[in-house]
Design a protein around this motif. Structure first.
Motif, PDB file in Angstrom:
ATOM      1  N   UNK A 149      34.675  33.748  50.249  1.00 20.55           N
ATOM      2  CA  UNK A 149      33.722  32.629  50.085  1.00 20.55           C
ATOM      3  C   UNK A 149      32.036  33.245  50.410  1.00 20.55           C
ATOM      4  N   UNK A 150      32.390  32.940  51.603  1.00 19.72           N
ATOM      5  CA  UNK A 150      31.053  33.380  52.333  1.00 19.72           C
ATOM      6  C   UNK A 150      30.054  34.181  52.080  1.00 19.72           C
ATOM      7  N   UNK A 151      31.046  35.932  51.678  1.00 17.77           N
ATOM      8  CA  UNK A 151      30.497  36.756  51.217  1.00 17.77           C
ATOM      9  C   UNK A 151      29.826  36.880  50.060  1.00 17.77           C
ATOM     10  N   UNK A 152      30.061  36.212  49.052  1.00 19.64           N
ATOM     11  CA  UNK A 152      29.697  35.898  47.763  1.00 19.64           C
ATOM     12  C   UNK A 152      28.237  35.095  47.499  1.00 19.64           C
ATOM     13  N   UNK A 153      28.516  33.783  48.298  1.00 17.54           N
ATOM     14  CA  UNK A 153      27.032  33.144  48.506  1.00 17.54           C
ATOM     15  C   UNK A 153      26.031  33.949  49.497  1.00 17.54           C
ATOM     16  N   UNK A 154      26.029  34.853  51.129  1.00 12.52           N
ATOM     17  CA  UNK A 154      25.582  35.485  50.973  1.00 12.52           C
ATOM     18  C   UNK A 154      24.706  36.557  49.932  1.00 12.52           C
ATOM     19  N   UNK A 155      25.769  37.755  49.536  1.00  6.65           N
ATOM     20  CA  UNK A 155      25.462  38.594  48.509  1.00  6.65           C
ATOM     21  C   UNK A 155      24.501  37.632  46.825  1.00  6.65           C
ATOM     22  N   UNK A 156      25.441  36.706  46.377  1.00  2.33           N
ATOM     23  CA  UNK A 156      23.933  36.073  45.805  1.00  2.33           C
ATOM     24  C   UNK A 156      23.084  35.538  46.314  1.00  2.33           C
ATOM     25  N   UNK A 157      22.495  34.828  46.899  1.00  6.78           N
ATOM     26  CA  UNK A 157      21.172  34.994  47.731  1.00  6.78           C
ATOM     27  C   UNK A 157      20.459  35.641  48.322  1.00  6.78           C
ATOM     28  N   UNK A 158      20.544  36.657  48.603  1.00  4.06           N
ATOM     29  CA  UNK A 158      20.152  38.408  48.336  1.00  4.06           C
ATOM     30  C   UNK A 158      19.925  38.856  47.386  1.00  4.06           C
ATOM     31  N   UNK A 159      20.438  38.656  45.872  1.00  4.59           N
ATOM     32  CA  UNK A 159      20.165  39.270  45.002  1.00  4.59           C
ATOM     33  C   UNK A 159      20.804  38.239  43.822  1.00  4.59           C
ATOM     34  N   UNK A 160      19.770  37.110  43.919  1.00  5.68           N
ATOM     35  CA  UNK A 160      20.261  36.871  42.458  1.00  5.68           C
ATOM     36  C   UNK A 160      20.189  37.253  41.183  1.00  5.68           C
ATOM     37  N   UNK A 161      20.026  38.521  40.766  1.00  5.19           N
ATOM     38  CA  UNK A 161      20.320  39.595  39.960  1.00  5.19           C
ATOM     39  C   UNK A 161      21.763  39.939  39.763  1.00  5.19           C
ATOM     40  N   UNK A 162      22.832  39.668  40.886  1.00  7.25           N
ATOM     41  CA  UNK A 162      23.842  40.995  40.620  1.00  7.25           C
ATOM     42  C   UNK A 162      24.249  39.409  39.839  1.00  7.25           C
ATOM     43  N   UNK A 163      24.669  37.910  40.508  1.00 10.80           N
ATOM     44  CA  UNK A 163      24.750  37.194  39.947  1.00 10.80           C
ATOM     45  C   UNK A 163      25.222  36.588  38.602  1.00 10.80           C
ATOM     46  N   UNK A 164      23.507  36.625  38.133  1.00 12.36           N
ATOM     47  CA  UNK A 164      23.311  36.952  36.502  1.00 12.36           C
ATOM     48  C   UNK A 164      23.484  38.243  35.467  1.00 12.36           C
ATOM     49  N   UNK A 165      23.373  38.923  35.852  1.00 13.25           N
ATOM     50  CA  UNK A 165      23.500  39.689  35.582  1.00 13.25           C
ATOM     51  C   UNK A 165      24.943  41.160  35.416  1.00 13.25           C
ATOM     52  N   UNK A 166      25.852  40.822  35.960  1.00 10.02           N
ATOM     53  CA  UNK A 166      26.811  41.811  36.915  1.00 10.02           C
ATOM     54  C   UNK A 166      28.059  41.044  36.371  1.00 10.02           C
ATOM     55  N   UNK A 167      27.701  40.134  38.234  1.00  9.09           N
ATOM     56  CA  UNK A 167      29.567  39.479  37.659  1.00  9.09           C
ATOM     57  C   UNK A 167      29.620  38.083  36.886  1.00  9.09           C
ATOM     58  N   UNK A 168      30.744  37.971  36.606  1.00  7.88           N
ATOM     59  CA  UNK A 168      31.376  36.431  35.582  1.00  7.88           C
ATOM     60  C   UNK A 168      30.614  35.879  36.178  1.00  7.88           C
ATOM     61  N   UNK A 169      29.709  34.977  35.953  1.00  4.30           N
ATOM     62  CA  UNK A 169      29.620  33.919  36.411  1.00  4.30           C
ATOM     63  C   UNK A 169      30.558  32.563  36.301  1.00  4.30           C
ATOM     64  N   UNK A 170      31.457  33.000  35.253  1.00  7.58           N
ATOM     65  CA  UNK A 170      32.725  31.450  35.317  1.00  7.58           C
ATOM     66  C   UNK A 170      34.079  32.453  36.014  1.00  7.58           C
ATOM     67  N   UNK A 171      33.969  33.323  36.467  1.00  5.34           N
ATOM     68  CA  UNK A 171      35.234  34.117  37.885  1.00  5.34           C
ATOM     69  C   UNK A 171      34.667  33.521  38.457  1.00  5.34           C
ATOM     70  N   UNK A 172      33.282  33.088  38.540  1.00  7.46           N
ATOM     71  CA  UNK A 172      32.607  32.606  40.210  1.00  7.46           C
ATOM     72  C   UNK A 172      32.796  31.182  40.424  1.00  7.46           C
ATOM     73  N   UNK A 173      32.995  30.712  39.304  1.00 11.23           N
ATOM     74  CA  UNK A 173      32.756  29.613  39.084  1.00 11.23           C
ATOM     75  C   UNK A 173      34.280  28.846  39.175  1.00 11.23           C
ATOM     76  N   UNK A 174      35.092  28.983  39.287  1.00 11.03           N
ATOM     77  CA  UNK A 174      36.576  28.939  39.129  1.00 11.03           C
ATOM     78  C   UNK A 174      37.299  29.469  40.865  1.00 11.03           C
TER      79      UNK A 174
END
Length: 395
Positions: free
Chosen positions: A26-51
């Protein structure tokens, strides 16, 4: 594969790290997306992140990999690695992104475990990470090279068919008019779409048949979730994509492919939209002269929700030695079974190889029944749509 010193350290710390993996990821993804928002927007599945499904899958994969290294020194869990590598290669994950993941994952480990992360502990888990990462990088590179590199290609929708109220089949051809590579029955493609908020989200969909030379076919179930981002890509495809529109597709990937020759007995078991790779497998078997027994098992809510039912049954009917068993929770017609799958009375030929696709509870139940019937665990293969939570002990 692990050095002797690191193996001892990992063995001693695995219980503590394993217990904290949920918080770490949980902390990993929070830090990763804070530094690289483009990964959450364009690579990672936002539905799987939310769930939380992606966090569970990552934690399960790390724990399973580390445990395998300890329990089977000198061996790699190649089945797990190949499955992940196919997913990553289809998404276009780049080798340099493993360094980015390492940075934020180990920052999260240090944050969560604090003083327990001594230099010795950090070095041991660093070794685990790079053993896994380098194996994936090599396998993903090989997969991409087989396909001429990872590129997104534009495909025009030439036909759209409503299979059920919630499943639509899209048939596509290359917009550039170029040649189309062959695929193995059971494989999938990644589909990338531009959403209203500017995100370019990616989902994988099984190739549900071979509609003709130079064409691809996917069948998409509309996911009716609690809200955005649940099902945002499937709903976009259902609501907005029509004949003449263009989608971006990857080359085919996936390791749930038929193994063995025409004399190998097979069982193809699916539930719900898990029918898609099985329909492609049946089409292949019907056209390739498969002579050994084939057992078809499918479960659905009702005949009305059974996507590709006509194809499912028509391809099976072309096989010389086939048995079809259908289970419906509602409105089961004559010749089918009410309720959930029960393989007690289903004949299985010696040496049967089984292929499963559907919700995890369904696949777990079928696998348990098959093993009880004497099917070798090594001969039972599965495909998961989305993060592989089997390794995380979910489902």
């Amino acid at each position: 594969m692990l050095s002797e010193q690191s193996a001892a350290t990992v063995r001693a710390t695995l219980p503590a790290v394993g217990a904290a993996l949920g918080t770490i990821t949980e902390r990993f993804y929070a830090g990763l997306f804070a530094a690289h928002p483009e990964l959450r927007r364009d690579l990672f599945n936002r539905g799987n992140q939310a769930s939380g499904a992606q966090r569970q899958a990552l934690a399960g994969a790390v724990a399973a990999f580390a445990t395998h290294l300890l329990d089977h020194p000198g061996q790699r869990p190649d089945g797990m690695l190949h499955r992940i590598a196919h997913k990553h290669a289809s998404l276009g994950v780049a080798p340099e992104q493993y360094g980015v993941v390492h940075e934020h994952l180990f920052a999260a480990i240090a944050e969560v475990l604090g003083d327990a992360v001594t230099p010795e502990v950090a070095a041991a888990w660093d070794e685990v990470y790079w053993l896994m990462a380098n194996a994936l990088i090599a396998e993903e590179r090989r997969l991409r090279e087989e396909r001429g590199g990872h590129t997104w290609r534009c495909w025009e929708v030439v036909d759209r068919v409503a299979e059920t109220d919630d499943v639509a089949t899209f048939r596509l051809r290359p917009a550039d008019g170029g040649p189309v590579r062959d695929f193995l029955a059971g494989q999938y493609v990644s589909v990338r779409v531009a959403l209203a908020d500017g995100a370019r989200q990616i989902r994988q969909y099984s190739l549900s048949g071979a509609p003709g030379p130079g064409l691809r076919q996917i069948s998409v179930k509309r996911i009716r979730g609690a809200g955005v981002p649940d099902g945002e890509v499937s709903n976009h495809l259902h609501a907005r994509v029509r004949v003449g529109d263009v989608l971006e597709l990857s080359e085919p990937y996936g390791d749930l492919v038929l193994d063995g020759g025409p004399g190998t007995p097979l069982l193809l078991a699916s539930a719900g939209i898990g029918v898609t790779p099985m329909a492609a497998m049946l089409a292949h078997l019907a056209g390739s002269g498969h002579s050994a027994p084939v057992t078809v098992v499918h479960a659905d809510r009702s005949p009305a929700t059974h996507a590709l039912r006509t194809d499912h049954e028509a391809y099976a009917a072309k096989l010389p030695d086939v048995a079809v068993h259908l289970w419906y929770e509602q409105d089961a017609p004559a010749g089918t079974h009410p309720g959930r799958v029960d393989l007690t009375g289903v004949a299985l030929a010696p040496g049967t190889r089984a292929y499963l696709c559907g919700p995890l509870p369904f696949m777990r139940a079928v696998r348990t029944q098959l093993i009880a019937r004497g099917v070798a665990p090594a001969h039972i293969h599965y495909e998961v749509f989305g993060p592989d939570l089997w390794l995380a002990g979910q489902g």
